[in-house]
Design a protein around this motif. Structure first.
Motif, PDB file in Angstrom:
ATOM      1  N   GLY A 225      24.301  26.829 118.550  1.00  0.00           N
ATOM      2  CA  GLY A 225      25.368  25.863 118.280  1.00  0.00           C
ATOM      3  C   GLY A 225      25.400  24.763 119.321  1.00  0.00           C
ATOM      4  O   GLY A 225      26.459  24.247 119.683  1.00  0.00           O
ATOM      5  N   SER A 226      24.224  24.374 119.794  1.00  0.00           N
ATOM      6  CA  SER A 226      24.149  23.446 120.936  1.00  0.00           C
ATOM      7  C   SER A 226      24.515  22.008 120.580  1.00  0.00           C
ATOM      8  O   SER A 226      24.671  21.181 121.479  1.00  0.00           O
ATOM      9  N   ALA A 227      24.625  21.696 119.282  1.00  0.00           N
ATOM     10  CA  ALA A 227      25.105  20.373 118.896  1.00  0.00           C
ATOM     11  C   ALA A 227      26.610  20.388 118.632  1.00  0.00           C
ATOM     12  O   ALA A 227      27.200  19.366 118.288  1.00  0.00           O
ATOM     13  N   GLY A 228      27.227  21.550 118.808  1.00  0.00           N
ATOM     14  CA  GLY A 228      28.653  21.687 118.577  1.00  0.00           C
ATOM     15  C   GLY A 228      29.473  21.224 119.769  1.00  0.00           C
ATOM     16  O   GLY A 228      28.948  20.874 120.830  1.00  0.00           O
ATOM     17  N   PHE A 229      30.774  21.250 119.595  1.00  0.00           N
ATOM     18  CA  PHE A 229      31.716  20.785 120.610  1.00  0.00           C
ATOM     19  C   PHE A 229      31.571  21.589 121.900  1.00  0.00           C
ATOM     20  O   PHE A 229      31.249  21.043 122.970  1.00  0.00           O
ATOM     21  N   ILE A 230      31.748  22.899 121.821  1.00  0.00           N
ATOM     22  CA  ILE A 230      31.664  23.736 123.018  1.00  0.00           C
ATOM     23  C   ILE A 230      30.212  23.908 123.445  1.00  0.00           C
ATOM     24  O   ILE A 230      29.881  23.844 124.628  1.00  0.00           O
ATOM     25  N   GLY A 231      29.317  24.109 122.470  1.00  0.00           N
ATOM     26  CA  GLY A 231      27.915  24.352 122.783  1.00  0.00           C
ATOM     27  C   GLY A 231      27.267  23.236 123.579  1.00  0.00           C
ATOM     28  O   GLY A 231      26.559  23.490 124.566  1.00  0.00           O
TER      29      GLY A 231
ATOM     30  N   ASP B  18      20.553  24.597 116.633  1.00  0.00           N
ATOM     31  CA  ASP B  18      21.662  24.227 115.753  1.00  0.00           C
ATOM     32  C   ASP B  18      21.065  23.881 114.401  1.00  0.00           C
ATOM     33  O   ASP B  18      19.963  23.323 114.337  1.00  0.00           O
ATOM     34  N   ASN B  19      21.781  24.184 113.319  1.00  0.00           N
ATOM     35  CA  ASN B  19      21.259  23.815 111.994  1.00  0.00           C
ATOM     36  C   ASN B  19      21.740  22.443 111.533  1.00  0.00           C
ATOM     37  O   ASN B  19      21.350  21.968 110.465  1.00  0.00           O
ATOM     38  N   LEU B  20      22.605  21.806 112.360  1.00  0.00           N
ATOM     39  CA  LEU B  20      23.088  20.447 112.057  1.00  0.00           C
ATOM     40  C   LEU B  20      23.606  20.340 110.621  1.00  0.00           C
ATOM     41  O   LEU B  20      23.308  19.386 109.905  1.00  0.00           O
TER      42      LEU B  20
ATOM     43  N   ASN C 137      26.506  12.663 112.524  1.00  0.00           N
ATOM     44  CA  ASN C 137      26.331  11.637 113.562  1.00  0.00           C
ATOM     45  C   ASN C 137      26.982  12.054 114.883  1.00  0.00           C
ATOM     46  O   ASN C 137      26.448  11.761 115.961  1.00  0.00           O
ATOM     47  N   LEU C 138      28.126  12.726 114.791  1.00  0.00           N
ATOM     48  CA  LEU C 138      28.803  13.180 116.003  1.00  0.00           C
ATOM     49  C   LEU C 138      27.971  14.256 116.701  1.00  0.00           C
ATOM     50  O   LEU C 138      27.826  14.251 117.919  1.00  0.00           O
ATOM     51  N   LYS C 139      27.396  15.171 115.920  1.00  0.00           N
ATOM     52  CA  LYS C 139      26.554  16.220 116.494  1.00  0.00           C
ATOM     53  C   LYS C 139      25.325  15.620 117.168  1.00  0.00           C
ATOM     54  O   LYS C 139      24.936  16.021 118.273  1.00  0.00           O
ATOM     55  N   GLN C 140      24.724  14.647 116.519  1.00  0.00           N
ATOM     56  CA  GLN C 140      23.538  14.009 117.087  1.00  0.00           C
ATOM     57  C   GLN C 140      23.887  13.217 118.344  1.00  0.00           C
ATOM     58  O   GLN C 140      23.096  13.168 119.299  1.00  0.00           O
TER      59      GLN C 140
END
Length: 333
Positions: free
Chosen positions: A7-13, A31-33, A40-43
């Motif tokens: 979950g490295s593209a997530g908020f906490i990750g 992350d599966n994005l 766009n926020l995850k990227q």
């Protein structure tokens, strides 16, 4: 050490990854994005942590073969497992997404740890596991057998699955029950983000239970500090522990569960007022009843976590909201 952060593209990750590489660790993030909210926020989160010590792999934890290959190739020292299908209300309409990510995905991570001698698995549980529990503050010694959403049920299941692997295969596991996390780079499906966007757009904000709601809002930096510190506290076997006399948050196996939150709940109306003050705009409000799957109050008893990591949250709501609003206005121009 070498860390895997799911979950490295997530908020906490993404925030955990940033902290780990600043501490000198090697990190692989997966992350599966998915499009549960704006990609766009995850990227954008990923783009700000480009670093020689960090490598991102686009991977779904529900893909058993890919997860097995990653673990066998990389031989991680520690795993911080934050990937999950999030959201209480979304689980009412899309239950299978939770089974795939939160149940099958968690099993795949446990199997990766089992077969590759991972020294510590830290994983995300949730305050939602407390469900119908009316006793506050919520303590890890409380019963969590009555969840009120499928999301909460999957998180309770993660704790049970982890215990079985700790018991059977001697894998040290630590579950963290997160309480309402907010701050810069936060999730668009969470109340702070929704309120800020709607107030700026001049839209009406819906306020559940007529504003009589309490949440243990916890700023992202305090959460990350707790996650990083608990990774260093590796559970060990406790042969003298028994079900009859021991806490359900511990075990004879190398297994622990902690609450991670601020430990001081804030009334929803006070939180909204803090956003209004920071924006200089009064919100248009629609007061409504309690929504399906919602809970009246979250309030973390975090004393046991504070004692083992030597850290208490530092950021109060006024400061946290100020930082979040400043980020939001800058990011969305």
């Amino acid at each position: 050490m070498k860390y895997l952060v799911t979950g490295s593209a997530g908020f906490i990750g993404s925030a955990v990854v940033e902290k780990l590489i600043n501490l000198g660790h090697d990190v692989i993030g997966i992350d599966n994005l998915n499009d549960y909210y704006e990609i766009n926020l995850k990227q954008a989160r990923l783009s700000r942590i480009e670093h020689p010590k960090f490598r991102f792999v686009h991977l779904d934890i529900a893909d058993r073969a890919e997860v097995d290959t990653l673990f066998s190739q990389e031989q991680f020292d520690r795993v911080i497992h934050l990937a999950a299908q999030a959201g209480v209300r979304y689980s009412l309409e899309n239950p299978h997404a939770y089974a795939e990510s939160n149940l099958l995905g968690h099993l795949n991570i446990l199997e990766g740890c089992r077969h590759n001698k991972v020294k510590h698995l830290v994983y995300a549980s949730s305050s939602s596991v407390y469900g119908l529990n009316g006793k506050v503050p919520f303590a890890t010694s409380d019963s969590v057998d009555h969840p009120v959403s499928l999301y909460a049920a999957t998180k309770k299941s993660n704790e049970l699955m982890s215990h079985s692997y700790s018991h059977l295969y001697n894998i040290p596991t630590t579950g963290l029950r997160f309480f309402t996390v907010y701050g810069p780079w936060g999730r668009p499906d969470m109340a702070p983000f929704i309120f800020t966007k709607k107030i700026l757009d001049g839209d009406i904000i819906d306020i559940n239970n007529n504003g009589d709601m309490w949440r243990d809002f916890t700023y992202i930096d305090d959460i990350v500090e707790g996650v990083i510190r608990i990774a260093d506290v590796i559970p060990t076997k406790t042969p003298e522990w028994t079900v009859e006399a021991g806490s359900p948050a511990s075990s004879s196996a190398p297994y622990s569960v902690y609450n991670i939150g601020h430990g001081s709940p804030i009334n929803l109306m006070d939180f909204i007022e803090a956003i209004e003050v920071e924006l200089g705009i009064e919100a248009k409000k629609n007061f409504r009843g309690m929504q399906l799957g919602d809970v009246y109050q979250t309030y973390a008893d975090t004393q046991d976590l504070f004692e083992v990591i030597g850290y208490k949250p530092q950021v109060d709501v006024t400061e946290g909201v100020k930082k979040f609003v400043a980020w939001y206005k800058g990011f969305y121009k």
